[in-house]
Design an enzyme around this catalytic site. Structure first.
Site, PDB file in Angstrom:
ATOM      1  N   LYS A  23      48.569 167.492  12.271  1.00  0.00           N
ATOM      2  CA  LYS A  23      49.697 167.062  13.536  1.00  0.00           C
ATOM      3  C   LYS A  23      49.127 165.989  14.564  1.00  0.00           C
ATOM      4  O   LYS A  23      49.842 165.288  14.910  1.00  0.00           O
ATOM      5  CB  LYS A  23      49.440 168.516  14.065  1.00  0.00           C
ATOM      6  CG  LYS A  23      49.747 169.363  13.505  1.00  0.00           C
ATOM      7  CD  LYS A  23      51.747 170.091  13.670  1.00  0.00           C
ATOM      8  CE  LYS A  23      52.516 171.009  12.871  1.00  0.00           C
ATOM      9  NZ  LYS A  23      51.281 171.550  11.884  1.00  0.00           N
ATOM     10  N   GLU A  27      58.255 171.431  21.151  1.00  0.00           N
ATOM     11  CA  GLU A  27      58.652 172.931  20.723  1.00  0.00           C
ATOM     12  C   GLU A  27      57.647 173.130  19.640  1.00  0.00           C
ATOM     13  O   GLU A  27      56.335 172.716  19.208  1.00  0.00           O
ATOM     14  CB  GLU A  27      59.658 172.960  19.886  1.00  0.00           C
ATOM     15  CG  GLU A  27      59.211 172.446  18.097  1.00  0.00           C
ATOM     16  CD  GLU A  27      59.114 171.212  18.210  1.00  0.00           C
ATOM     17  OE1 GLU A  27      59.690 170.323  18.846  1.00  0.00           O
ATOM     18  OE2 GLU A  27      58.174 170.660  16.612  1.00  0.00           O
ATOM     19  N   SER A  70      45.887 170.835   5.389  1.00  0.00           N
ATOM     20  CA  SER A  70      46.590 169.943   6.086  1.00  0.00           C
ATOM     21  C   SER A  70      45.647 170.768   7.425  1.00  0.00           C
ATOM     22  O   SER A  70      45.456 169.890   8.938  1.00  0.00           O
ATOM     23  CB  SER A  70      47.529 170.421   5.993  1.00  0.00           C
ATOM     24  OG  SER A  70      47.468 172.374   5.617  1.00  0.00           O
TER      25      SER A  70
HETATM   26  C1  PLP Z   1      52.202 172.354  11.281  1.00  0.00           C
HETATM   27  C2  PLP Z   1      50.964 173.028   9.845  1.00  0.00           C
HETATM   28  C3  PLP Z   1      51.864 172.820   8.876  1.00  0.00           C
HETATM   29  C4  PLP Z   1      53.280 172.927   8.559  1.00  0.00           C
HETATM   30  O1  PLP Z   1      53.873 171.857   8.907  1.00  0.00           O
HETATM   31  P1  PLP Z   1      54.751 170.781   8.251  1.00  0.00           P
HETATM   32  O2  PLP Z   1      55.314 169.620   9.254  1.00  0.00           O
HETATM   33  O3  PLP Z   1      55.374 171.709   6.985  1.00  0.00           O
HETATM   34  O4  PLP Z   1      53.577 170.044   7.784  1.00  0.00           O
HETATM   35  C5  PLP Z   1      51.172 173.344   7.874  1.00  0.00           C
HETATM   36  N1  PLP Z   1      49.317 172.887   7.661  1.00  0.00           N
HETATM   37  C6  PLP Z   1      49.181 173.496   9.249  1.00  0.00           C
HETATM   38  C7  PLP Z   1      47.418 173.644   8.990  1.00  0.00           C
HETATM   39  C8  PLP Z   1      50.022 173.187  10.053  1.00  0.00           C
HETATM   40  O5  PLP Z   1      49.014 173.251  11.156  1.00  0.00           O
END
Ligand code: PLP
Length: 408
Positions: free
Chosen positions: A103, A125, A392
Site C-alpha cells: 500500500k 478509507e 502483498s
Molecule cells: C489491502 C491489501 C490487499 C488487497 O488490496 P488490493 O488492492 O487488491 O491489492 C492485499 N494484500 C494486502 C497485504 C493488503 O494490505
C-alpha cells in the site's frame, strides 16, 4: 492463444486505456456528484503533469527506495516449488516494505501529489487498517493533516491498527452506517471529499473509484511489475509463464500485471476471496461470482442482489473483504487477458501455514490466498513453469485471527 494475441493487438492499437473519460471499454468512468467533477479534473490534470516531471519522479523514487525500502527482492522459493511440483516459484517480497504491505507505493505517490496541489489535508478509507496506516504514515512524513474513515465494526476487529494510526497523528473517524465496514467507510470518505475539496485530497487505497483513481493507483503500483520484469530477466533471461496475485480491489495484482500486458505469453491469474461458501454474503469473489454495476464512482464487477442492493461480503482476510473490484480487472476478464479464480478461507489458512513452514515467511492472509492457489495450479501446468506470486504483505497483523483457527 492466437485469439488472445488478436485481442491484445487490438487493445494495443486502441492506445493505452483508460480513454480520456476513464473508460476501460464499458467499465470505469465517473459516477459521482457534480461537485466532485472539478476535483477529479484537477487531480487528473496535475497527475498528467507530474507523470512526465523528472523532479517529481526523482522525488518519488527517493522515498520509495530510502524510506519504503525498494526495490523488494524477487525470491526463488525452492522448497515451495519442490513441494508443489512447479519448476520455479518466485515471491515478490512486498511484505518487506515499510508498514508491511504494497500500500505504501501508492500512498507515497498520492501524498506527494497532494503536496504539489497544495492541499494540507488528506483523507482515506480503510477496512483492515492497512491502507489507513499507510496513509497516516505518509501524512506524518509530509506534515499533512489526516482523517481516516473506518467502519466501527472494523475498528473493534482491528484495534492495534486504530492505535497505530492515532500514534502516527491521524484522526480515526468511526463509520456507523450500513454494515459498518469498508464499503461504508469509502462512502463516508467520498462524502467528506465533496464538502472539503478545496483543501483536501482523498487518497483511495486501491484501483477502484472514479477516474482518474484506477489509472493513477495502477501506475503507482506498477513499480512492482516493472521490478519483477528486470529481476527475472536478469536471473533467468526469460519472462515468467504465470503471474499470480490476490485481488481485493485489485491494486497489488494490477501493479504486477500491467507492465506485462503486451507480453502475450505471460498469463495472469487473479485470486479472489471464496470465503466460507458461495452463498450470498459468505464470500467476496466479485469477478468469479458477481455481475456488473456501479459502486463508489465507477462501473465494474459488483456483488449485488437482484434489486441492486450491495451484498454483504465475508473473507477471513479483511483486505479482500470488498463487494467491488477495480474496473481494469473487469476489462481484463472481459477480453480474457486475465483469469480470475477464488480460494476459500480454509485453503487460505493452509497456504498461510505452508509458506510459514516451508520458507520461514509468514504471509498476510490476503497473500496466502495467492499462495494457496498454487496448489491447484501446480496440478494443471507444465512442470518447468516459471511462476511469480505477489506476496502483498506480511502476516503479523493476522496472528490474532489465525491463532483462533489453526491448531499447532
Ligand atoms: C489491502 C491489501 C490487499 C488487497 O488490496 P488490493 O488492492 O487488491 O491489492 C492485499 N494484500 C494486502 C497485504 C493488503 O494490505
Amino acid at each position: 492463444m492466437n485469439k488472445l494475441s488478436n485481442r491484445i493487438n487490438k487493445y494495443l492499437k486502441n492506445k493505452n486505456l483508460p480513454d480520456k473519460f476513464g473508460h476501460f471499454a464499458e467499465f470505469g468512468g465517473r459516477f459521482v456528484p457534480e461537485t466532485l467533477i472539478f476535483a477529479l479534473d484537477e487531480l487528473e490534470k496535475e497527475y498528467n503533469k507530474v507523470k512526465k516531471d523528472k523532479k517529481f519522479i526523482a522525488e518519488l523514487n527517493y522515498y520509495l527506495t530510502e524510506y519504503a525500502g525498494r526495490p523488494t527482492p524477487l525470491y526463488l522459493a525452492k522448497k515451495l516449488s519442490a513441494n508443489l511440483g512447479i519448476g520455479k516459484i518466485y515471491l515478490k517480497r512486498e511484505d518487506l516494505l515499510h508498514t508491511g504491505a504494497h500500500k505504501i507505493n501508492n500512498t507515497l505517490g498520492q501524498a506527494l501529489l497532494a503536496v504539489r496541489m497544495k492541499k494540507p489535508r488528506v483523507i482515506a478509507e480503510t477496512g483492515a487498517g492497512q491502507h489507513g496506516v499507510a496513509t497516516a504514515t505518509v501524512a506524518a512524513l509530509f506534515g499533512l493533516k489526516c482523517d481516516i474513515y473506518m467502519g466501527s465494526e472494523d475498528m473493534l476487529r482491528q484495534e492495534p491498527n486504530v492505535f497505530r494510526m492515532r500514534l502516527l497523528g491521524a484522526r480515526v473517524i468511526p463509520v456507523k452506517s450500513g454494515s459498518k465496514t469498508l464499503k461504508d467507510a469509502m462512502t463516508q470518505a467520498l462524502r467528506d471529499w465533496v464538502t472539503n475539496v478545496v483543501d483536501t485530497h482523498y487518497i483511495i487505497g486501491t484501483v477502484a473509484g472514479p477516474h482518474p483513481y484506477p489509472m493513477l493507483v495502477r501506475d503507482f503500483q506498477s513499480v512492482i511489475g516493472k521490478e519483477v520484469k528486470k529481476q527475472i530477466l536478469k536471473n533467468d533471461r526469460a519472462l515468467p509463464d504465470y503471474l499470480v496475485a490476490c485481488v481485493g480491489g485489485g491494486s497489488n495484482a494490477m501493479g504486477l500485471f500491467y507492465p506485462f500486458f503486451a507480453d502475450k505469453r505471460v498469463k495472469f491469474i487473479g485470486v479472489e476471496a471464496g470465503g466460507r461458501s458461495f452463498s450470498q454474503g459468505e464470500h467476496a469473489a466479485t469477478l468469479v461470482k458477481g455481475d456488473i454495476g456501479v459502486l463508489h464512482g465507477s462501473k465494474s464487477g459488483l456483488l449485488e442482489d437482484r434489486f441492486g442492493q450491495i451484498n454483504a461480503t465475508h473473507s477471513i482476510s479483511a483486505g479482500l473483504d470488498y463487494p467491488g473490484v477495480g474496473p481494469e480487472h473487469a476489462y481484463y476478464k472481459k477480453i480474457k487477458r486475465a483469469q480470475y479464480v477464488s480460494v476459500n478461507d480454509l485453503e487460505a489458512l493452509a497456504g498461510f501455514r505452508l509458506l510459514s513452514e516451508l520458507e520461514g515467511i509468514i504471509p498476510a492472509l490476503e497473500s496466502a490466498h495467492a499462495i494457496a492457489y498454487l496448489k491447484r495450479l501446480g496440478k494443471k501446468i507444465n512442470r518447468n513453469s516459471r511462476v511469480v506470486v505477489c506476496l502483498s504483505g506480511r502476516g503479523d497483523k493476522d496472528l490474532g485471527i489465525v491463532t483462533k483457527r489453526l491448531k499447532i
